[in-house]
Design a protein around this motif. Sequence first.
Motif: not given
Length: 471
Positions: A205, A449-450, A471, A441, A452-454, A437, A463, A456-457
């Motif tokens: 990912t 989670l925050d 995530i 969550a 991991m999302r950062r 998945h 994406n 990824k972004a």
Amino acid sequence: MSSSPDLAPLLAAIAQRIGAQHVLTDTADTAAYLREERGLYDGRTPAVLRPGSTEEVAFIVAECAKAGAPLVPQGGNTGLVGGQMPFGELVLSLARLDRIRNVDPIDLTMTVEAGCILDTVHKAAEEVDCLFPLHIASQGSCRIGGNLATNAGGTAVLRYGNARELVLGLEVVLADGRVWNGLRRLRKNNAGYDLKQLFLGTEGTLGIITAAVLKLFPRPVQRSTAFLAVPDPESALALLHRLRSLAGDALTTFELMAEFGIQTVLKHMPGTSRPLGEVYDWYVLAEFSSPTRTFELGPLMEEGLGAAFEAGELLDAVIATSEAQANALWRLREDMSEAQKHEGGSIKHDVSVPVSRVPEFLARALPAVEAELPGLRPCPFGHVGDGNIHFNVSQPVGMDKAAFIDMWEHFNRIVHDIVVDMDGSIAAEHGIGKLKHEELAHYADPVSLDLMRRLKAALDPLNLLNPGKVI
């Protein structure tokens, strides 16, 4: 995403670079890439892309980034949580990146491409009298890139650790098509962030692993394998402590199995046989191994088991007296997942708790699932030495398989609630993928989670790499 005219220029450009024969679009050619091990998902894709080098992977990723076309990287397609499954995206198969670039028995390293089959890695290590210790049931077909992307575990984690602990360096294609070359053979390197950890265990990912520097170890020259009957999981834990205190790192494997699992193997797997004269509720497969002959492992095993008998931790035992007998004992553990398929539907839980709390987990989870559905047949087994239990439950005899599988999320919630309450993990070694998945969550700490999302972004802002996974 679906097969449509706007993909034609992209696929044409890729075909020109990697060869039209490596851009698969016919249903007959793509079918093998769309079936996953447990039959939980039906994949779909407009094309399977089969590059033959890191440079070709980078070209494909860069072109897909320009076109906004998502990619799902796939190794041996042996994943158990759907992380390798496309749901309309292009499939990027790494199977042709299967070269071993370097083996160095002095450095104790091997540099391999992501498409190398794990068994091939094992054999290459053995040729220079070394060991690569990652051993899992699918090692004849899984590929090392997928093993690293999912941080695979296996039966030797107790001694050698998970996949991420067996890696010194990586080569990774980033989401924009750039290549990060971190293929260093260094044992010590504190020059900045340890970037390889951003990609190990992240299921493709954040970037696509194309090659790795693996750690090798001196090859064991002796082993002592024992199949043991124990009164209960508490006794198994006491036996684990005893054997580890006696043998230290020579204790390579300590696997716990329930009688139902052994029954399924004996019933469905030809050539297997019961090694003990009586039937018991719980068993352990234990193995000592060593790269030296400084001390003999057989007598050491006998010493430990003798003391365990006296302490009431052991009911019965057999110690293998030949390589063939040791392999036969191993089959009882290694064939367990395959044997369960013959007993109808099986709902899986790949969980971990602190090693000291494994008996408590089993004492809570077994009655909880049995009370929910009369006739349910639990099949707990796994790497109790590292706290990872495969807590599978087979359908009641005669129940409709589809109706049972429809209860997957219900049983997951029962088991996972217990695991999380015990400071455990809902994904011990198989990963999150598509299957877990929503569970991640539900259970994960919001700050985790925050973060991991950062990540990824930052690394995949469009994406495009394995979207909808983790995530």
